[in-house]
Design a protein around this motif. Structure first.
Motif, PDB file in Angstrom:
ATOM      1  N   LEU A 127     106.100-100.444  77.997  1.00  0.00           N
ATOM      2  CA  LEU A 127     105.726-100.486  76.469  1.00  0.00           C
ATOM      3  C   LEU A 127     104.167-100.544  76.311  1.00  0.00           C
ATOM      4  CD1 LEU A 127     108.216-103.474  76.090  1.00  0.00           C
ATOM      5  CD2 LEU A 127     108.218-100.980  75.084  1.00  0.00           C
ATOM      6  N   ALA A 128     103.358-100.790  77.121  1.00  0.00           N
ATOM      7  CA  ALA A 128     101.989-100.413  77.037  1.00  0.00           C
ATOM      8  C   ALA A 128     101.508 -99.247  76.892  1.00  0.00           C
ATOM      9  CB  ALA A 128     101.129-101.464  77.741  1.00  0.00           C
ATOM     10  N   ASN A 129     102.033 -98.321  77.522  1.00  0.00           N
ATOM     11  CA  ASN A 129     101.660 -96.868  77.744  1.00  0.00           C
ATOM     12  C   ASN A 129     101.864 -96.165  76.329  1.00  0.00           C
ATOM     13  OD1 ASN A 129     101.531 -97.117  80.494  1.00  0.00           O
ATOM     14  ND2 ASN A 129     103.761 -96.527  80.820  1.00  0.00           N
ATOM     15  N   PRO A 130     101.092 -94.977  76.329  1.00  0.00           N
ATOM     16  CA  PRO A 130     101.176 -94.235  75.011  1.00  0.00           C
ATOM     17  C   PRO A 130     102.598 -93.753  75.152  1.00  0.00           C
ATOM     18  CG  PRO A 130      99.221 -93.579  76.516  1.00  0.00           C
ATOM     19  CD  PRO A 130     100.074 -94.562  77.156  1.00  0.00           C
ATOM     20  N   ALA A 131     103.014 -93.097  73.615  1.00  0.00           N
ATOM     21  CA  ALA A 131     104.097 -92.742  73.204  1.00  0.00           C
ATOM     22  C   ALA A 131     104.662 -91.590  74.479  1.00  0.00           C
ATOM     23  CB  ALA A 131     104.122 -92.284  72.009  1.00  0.00           C
ATOM     24  N   GLN A 132     103.690 -90.531  74.787  1.00  0.00           N
ATOM     25  CA  GLN A 132     104.140 -89.615  75.433  1.00  0.00           C
ATOM     26  C   GLN A 132     104.688 -90.012  76.722  1.00  0.00           C
ATOM     27  OE1 GLN A 132     101.413 -89.897  73.726  1.00  0.00           O
ATOM     28  NE2 GLN A 132     101.098 -88.296  72.302  1.00  0.00           N
ATOM     29  N   MET A 133     104.108 -91.037  77.507  1.00  0.00           N
ATOM     30  CA  MET A 133     104.391 -91.411  78.500  1.00  0.00           C
ATOM     31  C   MET A 133     105.606 -92.195  78.425  1.00  0.00           C
ATOM     32  SD  MET A 133     100.666 -92.696  80.514  1.00  0.00           S
ATOM     33  CE  MET A 133     101.692 -93.034  81.900  1.00  0.00           C
ATOM     34  N   GLN A 134     106.047 -93.174  77.486  1.00  0.00           N
ATOM     35  CA  GLN A 134     107.075 -93.907  77.448  1.00  0.00           C
ATOM     36  C   GLN A 134     108.418 -92.738  77.024  1.00  0.00           C
ATOM     37  OE1 GLN A 134     106.657 -96.066  73.575  1.00  0.00           O
ATOM     38  NE2 GLN A 134     105.152 -97.317  74.604  1.00  0.00           N
ATOM     39  N   HIS A 135     107.954 -91.755  76.569  1.00  0.00           N
ATOM     40  CA  HIS A 135     109.393 -90.764  76.405  1.00  0.00           C
ATOM     41  C   HIS A 135     109.358 -89.806  77.688  1.00  0.00           C
ATOM     42  CE1 HIS A 135     111.737 -87.839  74.407  1.00  0.00           C
ATOM     43  NE2 HIS A 135     111.364 -86.920  74.982  1.00  0.00           N
ATOM     44  N   ALA A 136     108.389 -89.710  78.595  1.00  0.00           N
ATOM     45  CA  ALA A 136     108.682 -89.045  79.880  1.00  0.00           C
ATOM     46  C   ALA A 136     109.366 -90.120  80.724  1.00  0.00           C
ATOM     47  CB  ALA A 136     107.201 -88.684  80.460  1.00  0.00           C
ATOM     48  N   ASN A 137     109.183 -91.345  80.796  1.00  0.00           N
ATOM     49  CA  ASN A 137     109.838 -92.266  81.935  1.00  0.00           C
ATOM     50  C   ASN A 137     110.652 -93.322  81.501  1.00  0.00           C
ATOM     51  OD1 ASN A 137     107.225 -91.192  83.491  1.00  0.00           O
ATOM     52  ND2 ASN A 137     105.940 -92.605  82.853  1.00  0.00           N
ATOM     53  N   GLY A 138     111.053 -93.199  80.189  1.00  0.00           N
ATOM     54  CA  GLY A 138     112.032 -94.025  79.500  1.00  0.00           C
ATOM     55  C   GLY A 138     113.455 -94.058  80.300  1.00  0.00           C
TER      56      GLY A 138
END
Length: 690
Positions: A285-296
């Motif tokens: 949740l602390a990651n940027p939106a791009q990383m959230q989308h990649a690892n979610g």
């Protein structure tokens, strides 16, 4: 400050001007110049009314602007028709005429408050236009038809001019605002969920999560404007509604995961694998939106895998872990999907498929409507108008009709607010501050002006400055009284006439109308905030009671959207309720989670055996009785012990059936009900515990 100092600071101030706000102010000024020129050329009796209509109608957003134009035109025609039908037939009974016009105005405000879409402007304009047309001519209603036609012509010229000018200059679209609000919501939701999962709950937690609910409801209001955008929108209405549905699930899922984590932490230390998973979710949740989308997706799969590793039949702690993991997975998936939709909204414009999207245009995010609140607003408006007219007639005040007209304008403009008195106070302050400017123009500037072009050049500084204020969200409420005071005081007749007595009389009429409106608002509306919030909570309890009745019909997405919208409305009232108020004890978010659990149980009923269905029906009947009693008494009564016994029996029946895994939706819904209704109850005995 000297003239040299002002001249030196001018370039710096110009650099601080917002180009979009300046464009809006310039567009409104051009529309005002065109309107005034047409009014003078056509010899309309009250050009000042046409000029004021320009600034009353103008809106900074194209999407919000265009539907209001259409609805306002319809409201003007409706109000004019009512005036022509009522005034001549009741001209010999002024008391009855006042009552009829007050009743009509109250009905329009009732519909406006109930609607809560741009269509509400039709009802507001119908109420206001009929009042403005009728009240000044109650003493002499013989010319009401001619007067009505003149008012409709003046307002129509103004509205058409504003529509054309703003259409050519293209004010900014509503799509970037929706995109920015969606991204802000996701960032706030991630921050709140990260803190909740970190077990660092703060006193501001309730305010934060209720603000999120208010943001979701506001997205729905913005989505209504998308079909009216003048530029090709970067988002279709269907896309925004899909985004809303995803965002509406984030709140209950995140709060459910935090609730299960609190319950587990109170029983014993977390298992190492579960503790690592929670830490990974917080880090994600602390990651940027791009990383959230990649690892979610991968993180959600880990949650479901850990949930499926529970033993069968499960113990109470196993059920809590399964509930925590499943709700966390659903939250992550909803968060990722919301981010994808928001990213799609911010990319290139979406080309709508007319065949596929046409049915979707009729759908909207469900809104919670309160008939009681709408009735109160309508009654307060009607009562206020009757009091205004009674004082005017009893005092035989020559300018009393103007006072009644101004009071009707202000009352109709702020009727949708719970407590309009504070806003009206600022309205009065802005009016008083503008009187010196109006006097300066009337007695020092306009006597030296000759011709239409010179008049427009002379008015440009004042109208452009106030128009810039109107484009600022934090100052826009002060712009309308400034325009009203300036334009009405100047008059703008076909022939200039500066009479000090008339200026003072008109000014007193405006101030008197505002003061009378404030007095009525304090008398009838000051206690409405808490009353409204409690009504909304009671409506939510009644809907949960009806939905839990096994024989009733329900629509899951429709109820969730309406409950989130109602939670957002309650959030605004929570801000004004005192800290120890009982209103804060009613957790609307817990009710939202419970309602979704009811939906899950009812959806899973056909897939279960008859004995399990019988136990679940007892749970639903208990929920229905509990919330029906809460709704009838208006108090958050505690759940009875018998309901806890029914929940435990239903959980034991599902666990012992042997065919339902620990992640079965009905079983997880029962876990949620038990945690929400009986947070302090001892651990249940199921499966290996039994």
């Amino acid at each position: 400050m000297s003239a040299i100092t002002r001249a030196a600071s001018l370039p710096r101030s110009l650099l601080l001007l917002d180009p979009k706000k300046l464009l809006f102010s310039l567009s409104s000024f051009i529309a005002a110049a065109i309107t005034l020129g047409i009014a003078f050329e056509a010899s309309l009796p009250r050009p000042w009314w046409a000029l004021l209509t320009v600034y009353v109608t103008a809106q900074p957003m194209a999407g919000a602007f265009r539907p209001k134009i259409l609805y306002r035109l319809g409201g003007i025609l409706t109000g004019a028709t009512v005036s022509i039908l009522v005034v001549p037939n009741l001209q010999h009974a002024p008391e009855l005429l006042v009552i009829c016009m007050a009743a009509w105005t109250g009905l329009c405000i009732y519909l406006a408050v109930l609607d809560r879409t741009p269509r509400a402007f039709l009802f507001q304009m119908a109420a206001f236009s009929s009042a403005v047309i009728s009240f000044p001519y109650l003493d002499d209603p013989a010319d009401v038809f001619t007067t009505t036609i003149s008012r409709v012509e003046e307002m129509t010229v103004a509205i058409v001019s504003v529509s054309l000018v703003h259409g050519l200059l293209q004010p900014w679209s509503v799509t970037p605002m929706i995109h920015g609000r969606a991204l802000g919501f996701l960032a706030d939701a991630a921050r709140w969920t990260r803190d909740a999962l970190g077990r660092r709950h703060t006193p501001l937690e309730n305010e934060h999560r209720r603000k999120l609910a208010a943001d979701i409801a506001e997205l729905g209001m913005m989505a209504i404007h998308l079909p009216f955008d003048q530029r090709p929108p970067g988002a279709s209405r269907k896309l925004v509604l899909d985004l809303q549905k995803q965002l509406a699930t984030i709140l209950p899922l995140a709060s459910a995961a935090a609730n299960r984590l609190d319950t587990l932490s109170g029983l014993a230390p977390l298992e190492p694998s579960l503790a690592r998973l929670v830490d990974d979710i917080r880090a994600w949740l602390a990651n940027p939106a791009q990383m959230q989308h990649a690892n979610g997706r991968e993180l959600a799969a880990r949650c479901r895998e850990l949930a499926g590793q529970r033993c069968e039949p499960p113990a109470w702690r196993d059920l809590l872990i399964a509930s925590l993991c499943v709700r966390s997975a659903e939250f992550i998936e909803a968060h990722v999907e919301s981010g994808r939709l928001a990213q799609q909204m911010g990319s290139e414009p979406v080309r709508a498929d007319s065949k596929r999207d046409k049915p979707q245009r009729e759908k909207s995010f469900p809104l919670a409507r309160d008939h009681g609140l709408a009735v109160l607003a309508g009654l307060a408006t009607a009562t206020a108008i009757i009091l205004y007219c009674a004082v005017w007639i009893l005092l035989a005040w020559p300018s009393g009709s103007a006072t009644a007209a101004f009071a009707a304008l202000i009352t109709c403009s702020f009727a949708t607010q719970d407590d309009p008195a504070p806003v009206l106070g600022r309205y009065l302050g802005a009016t008083l501050l503008t009187f010196p400017l109006a006097a300066f123009y009337l007695f020092a500037v306009l006597p030296r002006v000759d011709g239409y072009l010179m008049l427009i050049v002379t008015l440009a500084p004042a109208l452009l400055a106030i128009g810039y204020i109107q484009a600022s969200p934090s100052l826009s409420a002060r712009a309308l009284p400034m325009f009203s005071c300036l334009i009405v005081a100047l008059g703008f007749l076909d022939r200039f006439a500066a009479d000090f007595a008339t200026f003072i009389n008109v000014g007193m009429a405006q101030v008197g109308g505002i003061i009378a409106t404030i007095a009525v608002a304090k008398l009838f509306r000051s206690v409405n905030v808490r009353w409204t919030a409690r009504r909304m909570l009671r409506d939510n309890w009644i809907e949960i009671s009806q939905m839990a009745a096994p024989a009733s019909r329900f629509r899951a997405a429709h109820w969730t959207g309406r409950a989130v919208d109602r939670l957002g409305q309650v959030a605004a009232r929570m801000a004004v309720a005192e800290g120890d108020d009982a209103l804060h004890a009613a957790d609307g978010l817990a009710d939202l989670r419970l309602g979704r659990n009811v939906i899950a149980i009812r959806s899973a009923l056909p897939t279960l055996s008859a004995p399990v269905q019988a136990t679940l029906r007892k749970v639903l009947e208990g929920i229905s009785c509990l919330f029906q009693l809460r709704g009838r008494k208006g108090v958050m009564l505690p759940a009875p012990v018998s309901l806890l016994m029914h929940i435990d029996a239903a959980m034991a029946a599902i666990c012992m059936e042997g065919q339902s895994p620990p992640t079965h939706p009905a079983l997880l819904a029962l876990v949620g009900m038990r945690c929400n209704l009986f947070p302090a109850a001892l651990p249940g005995r199921f499966g290996h515990d039994a």
